[in-house]
Design an enzyme around this catalytic site. Sequence first.
Site, PDB file in Angstrom:
ATOM      1  N   ASP A 182       2.439   4.600  -1.488  1.00  0.00           N
ATOM      2  CA  ASP A 182       2.798   5.185  -2.778  1.00  0.00           C
ATOM      3  C   ASP A 182       2.944   6.689  -2.594  1.00  0.00           C
ATOM      4  O   ASP A 182       2.036   7.346  -2.084  1.00  0.00           O
ATOM      5  CB  ASP A 182       1.685   4.863  -3.799  1.00  0.00           C
ATOM      6  CG  ASP A 182       2.007   5.413  -5.180  1.00  0.00           C
ATOM      7  OD1 ASP A 182       3.131   5.180  -5.654  1.00  0.00           O
ATOM      8  OD2 ASP A 182       1.141   6.079  -5.773  1.00  0.00           O
ATOM      9  N   GLU A 276       7.869   2.661  -2.052  1.00  0.00           N
ATOM     10  CA  GLU A 276       8.553   2.650  -3.325  1.00  0.00           C
ATOM     11  C   GLU A 276       9.725   3.605  -3.241  1.00  0.00           C
ATOM     12  O   GLU A 276       9.544   4.773  -2.900  1.00  0.00           O
ATOM     13  CB  GLU A 276       7.544   3.128  -4.360  1.00  0.00           C
ATOM     14  CG  GLU A 276       7.960   2.963  -5.765  1.00  0.00           C
ATOM     15  CD  GLU A 276       6.785   3.320  -6.660  1.00  0.00           C
ATOM     16  OE1 GLU A 276       6.665   2.694  -7.707  1.00  0.00           O
ATOM     17  OE2 GLU A 276       5.993   4.205  -6.312  1.00  0.00           O
ATOM     18  N   ASP A 358      -3.891   5.528  -7.093  1.00  0.00           N
ATOM     19  CA  ASP A 358      -2.837   5.529  -6.079  1.00  0.00           C
ATOM     20  C   ASP A 358      -2.985   4.404  -5.060  1.00  0.00           C
ATOM     21  O   ASP A 358      -2.002   3.818  -4.621  1.00  0.00           O
ATOM     22  CB  ASP A 358      -2.800   6.881  -5.358  1.00  0.00           C
ATOM     23  CG  ASP A 358      -2.544   8.026  -6.327  1.00  0.00           C
ATOM     24  OD1 ASP A 358      -1.761   7.828  -7.270  1.00  0.00           O
ATOM     25  OD2 ASP A 358      -3.147   9.103  -6.142  1.00  0.00           O
TER      26      ASP A 358
END
Length: 379
Positions: A182, A276, A358
């Site tokens: 992330d 991502e 996170d």
Amino acid sequence: MLKAYRYRLVPNSEQEEFFIKTFGCVRKVYNLMLNDRIESFKRSQESGEKIKLPTPARYKKEFPFLKEVDSLALANAQLHLNKAYQQFFKRPAAGFPKWKSRKNPLQSYTTNNQNGTIAIVDGRYLKLPKMKPVRIKLHRHPRGMIKSATISQAASGKFYVSILCETDVQQKPKTGSIIGMDLGLTHMAVLSDSTKILNPKHLAKTAVKLAKAQRKLSHRAQVAKKQGRLLAESRNYQKQRIVVAKLHEKIAHQRNDYLHKRSTDLVNNHDVIFVESLNIQSMVRHRRWARSLHDVSWSSFLSKLTYKATWYGKQVIPIRRWFASSQICSVCGHQDGKKELHIREWSCPSCGVQHDRDVNASLNIRAAGLRLINLTNSL
Ligand SMILES: [Zn+2]
């Protein structure tokens, strides 16, 4: 596979002069060819004359000084111009090829290796066509066959060389590890194994120095203006301009170094990295984020990570952000609704697990990646 290595060059004054002369000749030839192509195009429109593509050789009679520099540098100018045209034809929005200006702070030329005309000598010197070996700061040896070298001068006045080598793909040993990643603001990245990759803090320190130096520079510009002097003639201004340029280069160098180290660690330790995919454009528009985005350099990080993965037989797979990676509990799948950015930890009301925001997001990215792979495999 092509790999580029960048080093600092320390030319003596004679060599420095030769470099600067070559930059000038490359600019000259590039602009002459660009002009001739434009003129030839005009004539073809008016009289149907066939378009002629100019070559550097035709200018050597009129401008004999072109013979004194490396002819491969001039040949590469021709290639660069062709490339600029191709890009323009492919994507007109990219813009028509531009004139090369003496005022551009980054000057460069590229030359090719022909049977050892470019080589490292004694680990301290770089052999280049048409000149005596130049002192090079070799912090590591380039691997593979040298294809070409691009010599450049930065705004600070320092010289650099980027050596392009052809090398075999070196597969890194498989670790069996598959992770989700992330990208964030508090940390540059957080992995699903709870590893946190910090933002490069040293950049912030240099950035403070840079801001101070830039204020001084604009002050000196004002002083020169008041005294009615041109900036080019103001010694104090020019001195400070170099200070600012050096700090800019230091930041770029530190950032690059940090991103290289972190991306190498990742491909060493993991086989598959799900990340991502971010809409970086929309983030830059968000002004408060723009600055930290600039410092963090995600896109540079991702591109390094991606090409290294390709080199070393690993995979970086982007996962589209269509799901709320930070709202879903990675353990039970409960969706807990939107969370403000300042909420760093939360516990799932359904299963009671305590989450780091996170790490939880990167676990969700990992799970989404695995689902995607299973889906693809079952098709
Ligand atoms: Zn839960």
